[in-house]
Write a protein that holds these residues in place. Structure first.
Motif, mmCIF file in Angstrom:
data_model
loop_
_atom_site.group_PDB
_atom_site.id
_atom_site.type_symbol
_atom_site.label_atom_id
_atom_site.label_comp_id
_atom_site.label_asym_id
_atom_site.label_seq_id
_atom_site.Cartn_x
_atom_site.Cartn_y
_atom_site.Cartn_z
ATOM 1 N N GLY A 180 4.233 22.249 2.264
ATOM 2 C CA GLY A 180 3.968 22.048 3.517
ATOM 3 C C GLY A 180 2.657 21.539 3.911
ATOM 4 N N LEU A 181 1.680 22.171 3.315
ATOM 5 C CA LEU A 181 0.321 21.905 3.474
ATOM 6 C C LEU A 181 -0.085 20.383 3.005
ATOM 7 C CD1 LEU A 181 -1.392 25.389 2.921
ATOM 8 C CD2 LEU A 181 -1.229 24.227 5.005
ATOM 9 N N ILE A 182 0.263 20.188 1.710
ATOM 10 C CA ILE A 182 -0.014 18.929 1.157
ATOM 11 C C ILE A 182 0.418 17.728 1.929
ATOM 12 C CG2 ILE A 182 -0.122 17.585 -0.865
ATOM 13 C CD1 ILE A 182 -0.785 20.007 -2.404
ATOM 14 N N THR A 183 1.895 17.718 2.281
ATOM 15 C CA THR A 183 2.429 16.689 3.132
ATOM 16 C C THR A 183 1.916 16.643 4.324
ATOM 17 O OG1 THR A 183 4.370 17.171 1.873
ATOM 18 C CG2 THR A 183 4.873 15.948 3.764
ATOM 19 N N GLY A 184 1.472 17.627 4.749
ATOM 20 C CA GLY A 184 1.123 17.596 6.192
ATOM 21 C C GLY A 184 -0.422 16.787 6.147
ATOM 22 N N PHE A 185 -1.351 17.180 5.243
ATOM 23 C CA PHE A 185 -2.437 16.524 5.065
ATOM 24 C C PHE A 185 -2.346 15.067 4.616
ATOM 25 C CE2 PHE A 185 -4.416 20.783 4.424
ATOM 26 C CZ PHE A 185 -5.236 20.861 5.491
ATOM 27 N N ALA A 186 -1.082 14.830 3.892
ATOM 28 C CA ALA A 186 -1.003 13.280 3.271
ATOM 29 C C ALA A 186 -0.530 12.538 4.770
ATOM 30 C CB ALA A 186 -0.067 13.426 2.284
ATOM 31 N N VAL A 187 0.352 13.330 5.397
ATOM 32 C CA VAL A 187 0.725 12.490 6.454
ATOM 33 C C VAL A 187 -0.345 11.915 7.406
ATOM 34 C CG1 VAL A 187 2.286 12.532 8.471
ATOM 35 C CG2 VAL A 187 3.257 13.120 6.273
ATOM 36 N N SER A 188 -1.227 13.028 7.767
ATOM 37 C CA SER A 188 -2.215 12.923 8.718
ATOM 38 C C SER A 188 -3.408 11.736 8.093
ATOM 39 C CB SER A 188 -2.776 14.175 8.945
ATOM 40 O OG SER A 188 -3.917 14.446 8.453
ATOM 41 N N PHE A 189 -3.455 11.628 7.027
ATOM 42 C CA PHE A 189 -4.440 10.665 6.389
ATOM 43 C C PHE A 189 -3.428 9.539 6.427
ATOM 44 C CE2 PHE A 189 -5.234 8.148 2.792
ATOM 45 C CZ PHE A 189 -6.642 8.103 2.633
ATOM 46 N N LEU A 190 -2.298 9.184 6.115
ATOM 47 C CA LEU A 190 -1.537 7.976 6.270
ATOM 48 C C LEU A 190 -1.610 7.503 7.571
ATOM 49 C CD1 LEU A 190 1.306 8.518 3.831
ATOM 50 C CD2 LEU A 190 -0.501 6.880 3.514
ATOM 51 N N LYS A 191 -1.514 8.526 8.497
ATOM 52 C CA LYS A 191 -1.425 7.987 9.827
ATOM 53 C C LYS A 191 -2.713 7.443 10.511
ATOM 54 C CE LYS A 191 1.034 8.657 13.799
ATOM 55 N NZ LYS A 191 1.799 7.861 14.377
ATOM 56 N N ARG A 192 -3.834 7.972 9.853
ATOM 57 C CA ARG A 192 -5.151 7.367 10.366
ATOM 58 C C ARG A 192 -5.395 5.988 9.536
ATOM 59 N NH1 ARG A 192 -6.953 12.508 9.350
ATOM 60 N NH2 ARG A 192 -7.014 13.619 11.112
ATOM 61 N N VAL A 193 -5.005 5.882 8.136
ATOM 62 C CA VAL A 193 -5.330 4.802 7.354
ATOM 63 C C VAL A 193 -4.407 3.599 7.308
ATOM 64 C CG1 VAL A 193 -5.961 3.998 5.166
ATOM 65 C CG2 VAL A 193 -6.740 6.297 5.925
ATOM 66 N N LYS A 194 -3.008 4.014 7.541
ATOM 67 C CA LYS A 194 -1.892 2.989 7.430
ATOM 68 C C LYS A 194 -0.788 3.429 8.215
ATOM 69 C CE LYS A 194 0.065 -0.181 3.845
ATOM 70 N NZ LYS A 194 -0.648 -1.471 4.323
ATOM 71 N N PRO A 195 -0.689 3.615 9.358
ATOM 72 C CA PRO A 195 0.224 4.250 10.313
ATOM 73 C C PRO A 195 1.608 3.706 9.913
ATOM 74 C CG PRO A 195 -1.453 3.261 11.824
ATOM 75 C CD PRO A 195 -1.877 2.859 10.309
ATOM 76 N N ASP A 196 1.870 2.347 9.678
ATOM 77 C CA ASP A 196 3.176 1.691 9.433
ATOM 78 C C ASP A 196 3.728 2.106 8.031
ATOM 79 O OD1 ASP A 196 1.062 0.387 8.451
ATOM 80 O OD2 ASP A 196 1.958 -1.535 8.471
ATOM 81 N N ALA A 197 3.080 3.027 7.155
ATOM 82 C CA ALA A 197 3.730 3.594 5.979
ATOM 83 C C ALA A 197 4.722 4.473 6.453
ATOM 84 C CB ALA A 197 2.610 3.996 5.272
#
Lengths: 203, 238
Positions: A180-197
């Motif tokens: 949960g934690l790692i996916t959460g951080f990964a998603v918030s990272f992707l959301k900032r860097v490459k939202p269409d991912a």
């Protein structure tokens, strides 16, 4: 821990697992366009390699399933990515099994697809931090559903497995937290860097 | 056992493992383990990876094998405080251990030495959908690439004094690592897709340079069928 080896499950459970797996794979294949094959393969390879990284949790370590993240990123193709990953793990490392491939696929991929379908919309619309929280909760729920699926497959195979299945479910809690934690951080990272991912079901 | 066609290996492995999984009695299960062990040793592969595989599957099984003797009801053999060990439970645990290990040994013996690419092509000839095989082949090709990338990034993390712990900071770092590798992968996927389209990729699977023939196309599965049937018969005999 989510890979049930050959020789544990009963025949009806094995057959039911295969039936579910064949249906899911058929639907996912129909959904995948020809030209999307290489791109899906690249992501499947990443999910596979990231899941090989041992993440420390307390005195032990866990390997991530990443099914929630897959569901958010590639939607129904999660089924195919997980299937390829399971086949490769069985062939390269001897994890999991051949006859249990069906049950394992349903246990791991189905929660990912469901979470992806439910949460891709909210994740797409909200802020990076919130998206991370939503995705993290979703990924944790995926792990719990997988643990429940494994426990159910064992319990349905033989009443003798029921006590072990209950304990097994508890061993999923550390993985749930890490995932949960790692996916959460990964998603918030992707959301900032490459939202269409995080397109999910609509690539 | 070298030179047996991948397709024959895949089919034989499936037949034998299916037979092993269906065994009920300890005698047949023991015979299956013996057969699997002989095949694994005959396959002429290094023993170390085999031990790794066995250790891993035992890890998963530990919980089941340790709990069954205590939880299956039956007349107690011995007791540990409030816990009773039943003979039925011990036999159940032993039977499962025999079957699971036999299946792992069979997979190793028949498929351990074959490259995944060859198995992919073999699976297609056995009726697995082309698109699925294609996805499998592309994935095997990219795994090495991303393994290297992750190794490099983790080295870079260590160079910045990252220590793996179960802390929020660690989890955030792993999350960022996964996110960064995924961003790179998406860019790569885009490029690969464009390149494939330039080469008029239409979803077909030309198996260039792969000679899938080998010995034992029929003999090997036939032998497996015979051995599997013999095991099942041994098991069902009164």
């Amino acid at each position: 821990m989510a890979h049930i080896p050959d020789g544990v499950l009963s025949l009806p459970v094995t057959v039911a697992g295969w039936a579910g797996a064949v249906a899911m794979t058929g639907l996912a294949l129909r959904h995948m366009k020809e030209e999307a094959i290489p791109g899906t393969a690249v992501l499947a390879a990443v999910f596979f390699t990231v899941s090989l990284v041992a993440v420390p949790v307390g005195p032990s370590s866990v390997h991530l399933l990443l099914s929630g993240l897959m569901g958010l990123m590639i939607g129904p193709a999660t089924v195919l990515a997980v299937l390829v990953g399971l086949a490769l793990q069985a062939l390269m490392f001897g994890f999991g099994g051949f006859t249990t491939l069906g049950v394992n696929l349903v246990d791991i991929a189905l929660p990912g697809v469901v979470v992806g379908a439910l949460l891709a919309g909210p994740v797409r619309r909200t802020s990076p931090t919130r998206a991370g929280v939503i995705a993290g909760l979703g990924a944790g729920a995926c792990v719990l559903a997988t643990g429940g699926g494994v426990a159910l497959a064992l319990a349905l195979s033989s009443p003798d497995y029921v006590p072990s299945a209950k304990v097994l479910l508890v061993t999923y809690l550390p993985l749930m937290a890490a995932e949960g934690l790692i996916t959460g951080f990964a998603v918030s990272f992707l959301k900032r860097v490459k939202p269409d991912a995080l397109a999910g079901a609509s690539p | 056992m070298n030179g047996i066609a991948p397709r024959a290996r895949l089919l034989s492995a499936f037949i034998l493992i299916l037979a092993v999984v269906s065994l009920r009695g300890l005698m047949a299960q023991g015979a299956a383990l013996g057969l699997a062990l002989i095949l694994a040793l005959l396959s002429g592969q290094a023993v170390k990876p085999l031990l790794h595989r066995l250790a891993h599957v035992e890890g998963f099984m530990a919980l089941l094998l340790l709990m069954l003797p205590f939880t299956v009801p039956g007349p107690p053999l011995a007791s540990l405080g409030p816990l009773n060990v039943s003979a039925e439970g011990l036999l159940r645990a032993l039977g499962i251990a025999l079957k699971v290990n036999a299946a792992v040994l069979l997979g190793f013996a028949l498929l351990g030495a074959v490259e995944p690419v060859r198995l992919g092509h073999a699976a297609r000839r056995l009726g697995v959908p082309v698109r699925l095989v294609q996805l499998f082949l592309f994935t095997t090709r990219y795994i090495e690439l991303f393994r290297d990338e992750i190794r490099r990034r983790r080295e870079a993390m260590r160079a910045r004094a990252f220590v793996r712990r179960s802390s929020l900071h660690s989890f955030r770092s792993y999350g960022n690592l996964a996110g960064m590798v995924l961003v790179r992968a998406l860019e790569k996927a885009q490029r690969v897709e464009e390149a494939m389209r330039c080469r008029a990729f239409d979803g077909r699977l030309p198996a260039i340079g792969l000679d899938d023939r080998g010995r034992g196309e029929i003999a090997c599965p036939a032998l497996a069928l015979f051995a599997g049937a013999a095991l099942v018969l041994l098991d069902r005999m009164p």
